[in-house]
Design a protein around this motif. Structure first.
Motif, PDB file in Angstrom:
ATOM      1  N   GLY A  51     -20.791   4.563  -2.575  1.00 10.53           N
ATOM      2  CA  GLY A  51     -21.301   3.255  -2.957  1.00 10.53           C
ATOM      3  C   GLY A  51     -20.739   2.175  -2.056  1.00 10.53           C
ATOM      4  O   GLY A  51     -19.664   2.335  -1.477  1.00 10.53           O
TER       5      GLY A  51
ATOM      6  N   LEU B 216     -19.981  -2.039  -1.898  1.00 12.11           N
ATOM      7  CA  LEU B 216     -19.947  -3.321  -2.596  1.00 12.11           C
ATOM      8  C   LEU B 216     -19.362  -4.364  -1.652  1.00 12.11           C
ATOM      9  O   LEU B 216     -18.279  -4.165  -1.102  1.00 12.11           O
ATOM     10  CB  LEU B 216     -19.078  -3.216  -3.846  1.00 12.11           C
ATOM     11  CG  LEU B 216     -18.994  -4.475  -4.700  1.00 12.11           C
ATOM     12  CD1 LEU B 216     -20.208  -4.568  -5.618  1.00 12.11           C
ATOM     13  CD2 LEU B 216     -17.732  -4.474  -5.553  1.00 12.11           C
TER      14      LEU B 216
ATOM     15  N   VAL C 270     -16.145   3.875  -4.011  1.00  8.68           N
ATOM     16  CA  VAL C 270     -16.973   2.738  -3.587  1.00  8.68           C
ATOM     17  C   VAL C 270     -16.251   2.014  -2.452  1.00  8.68           C
ATOM     18  O   VAL C 270     -15.077   1.693  -2.544  1.00  8.68           O
ATOM     19  CB  VAL C 270     -17.223   1.750  -4.752  1.00  8.68           C
ATOM     20  CG1 VAL C 270     -18.022   0.545  -4.261  1.00  8.68           C
ATOM     21  CG2 VAL C 270     -17.952   2.435  -5.896  1.00  8.68           C
TER      22      VAL C 270
ATOM     23  N   ALA D 276     -22.750  -0.072  -8.002  1.00 10.41           N
ATOM     24  CA  ALA D 276     -22.644   0.546  -6.670  1.00 10.41           C
ATOM     25  C   ALA D 276     -22.569   2.070  -6.798  1.00 10.41           C
ATOM     26  O   ALA D 276     -23.223   2.798  -6.040  1.00 10.41           O
ATOM     27  CB  ALA D 276     -21.424   0.008  -5.931  1.00 10.41           C
TER      28      ALA D 276
END
Ligand code: IPM
Ligand code: MG
Length: 361
Positions: free
Chosen positions: A187, A189, A218, A177
């Motif tokens: 990112g 996920l 992320v 990610a």
């Protein structure tokens, strides 16, 4: 770069032959590529009575990467389960500790209308499914068919995940990610589970949430697998990286592949902790079209690109392969599975040659 080549069954040998043509181009340019062949699946059973012959596993262990075609065929359907071609695949994954299975679902603009979904739903689609590959109900013990006290027969399997199994694949997910987000972006996920019903999933969610603390940039979300199956066809572009267990990943990756028009376009990588990998197309052995020069070799050729990227860190070669595939599509070249009505169709061999030609130009 030592590569074990395992063509397998059905269309396996034909599509692998096209990928080998591509490898030869780079060999011709001076890349130190060493190829060695071995049987697996039904071919392994035919050669030595075992879908994963000992010599094949040894060769795979001694190689830097493995390129696999596909396994399975009607003639093996009546064998006991331990001798069936699929067991060769499951055992080589386990034997090489390939716990991280990357299955990208990428829509090529040229194929937007080959998808069964409307172009505006799928255009620009670029999802990476990360499927855990060596745990879960696929490998959990005990399993079998037993006779209950009542005299009734019962089939049973066991879903398990240890903390370390979840942690290591979660780390891979967060790192992918991060990489996909690039220097600036955030990112994303999405971890997929069935935590509203399964204890294994509840634990999965807990461990993934802990690992997430190490990746503050992320954005982690969780989704139940039934909802994920629906969202994939409703609004698939909401996903970036999907992280999930073995069985959910098996099912969702087939579903995601259809968003892109043809499963014949999708490569995969299965990696261990040190990026040694097994690379194979997502599709199966398609025995009905085997030997007819009909199969699409592009997923296998794109699997090579993944090999160059993930195992050999040769990003430039990976991109040359991917660019060549794009060029052949832009030229209007299509195997039957991705051809639209009225378009000329070419065979497996001609498609392989076209990619080789596009690399040279
Ligand atoms: C896959 C396949 C395999 C799996 C089978 C052939 C054992 O469906 O690679 O997705 O279930 O993992
Ligand atoms: Mg599958």
């Amino acid at each position: 770069m030592k590569i074990a080549i395992l063509p397998g069954d059905g269309i396996g040998p034909e599509i692998i032959a096209q990928a080998v043509k591509v490898l030869k181009v780079f060999q011709g340019e001076g890349q130190p590529l060493e190829l060695e062949y071995a049987p697996i699946g039904g071919a392994g059973y035919d050669a030595s009575g075992d879908p994963l012959p000992e010599d094949t596993l040894r060769l795979a262990q001694q190689s830097d990467a493995v390129l696999l075609g596909a396994v399975g065929g009607y003639q093996y359907d009546s064998l006991p389960r331990s001798l069936r071609p699929e067991q060769g695949l499951l055992r080589i994954r386990k034997g090489l500790n390939l716990f991280a299975n990357l299955r990208p679902a990428l829509l090529y603009p040229e194929l937007a209308s080959a998808s069964t979904l409307r172009p505006e739903v799928v255009s620009g689609l670029d999802i990476m499914i990360l499927r855990e590959l060596t745990g879960d109900i696929y490998f959990g013990q005990p399993r079998g068919i037993r006779i209950l006290d009542s005299g009734e027969r019962q089939g049973f399997d066991t879903m398990t995940y240890t903390e370390s199994e979840i942690r290591r694949v979660a780390h891979v997910g967060f790192q992918i990610a991060l990489k996909r987000a690039g220097a600036s972006g955030t990112g994303k996920l999405c971890s997929v589970d069935k935590a509203n019903v399964l204890d294994t999933s509840m634990f999965w969610r807990e461990v993934v949430t802990e690992v997430a603390k190490e990746y503050p940039s992320v954005e982690l979300s969780h989704m139940y697998v039934d909802n994920a199956a629906m969202q994939l066809v409703r609004a698939p572009r909401q996903f970036d990286v999907i992280l999930t267990g073995n069985i959910f990943g098996d099912i969702l990756s087939d579903e995601a592949s259809m968003l892109t028009g043809s499963i014949g376009m999708l490569p995969s990588a299965s990696l261990d902790a040190s990026n040694k990998g097994l690379y194979e197309p997502c599709h199966g052995s398609a025995p009905d079209i085997a030997g007819k020069d009909l199969a699409n070799p592009l997923a296998t050729i794109l699997s090579l690109a993944m090999m160059m990227r993930y195992t050999f860190s040769c990003e430039d070669i990976a991109q040359r392969i991917e660019t060549a595939v794009r060029k052949t599509l832009q030229l209007g070249l299509r195997t039957a599975d991705i051809a639209e009505p009225g378009m000329d169709r070419i065979g497996t061999n001609a498609m392989g040659d076209a990619v080789v030609a596009a690399i040279a130009n």
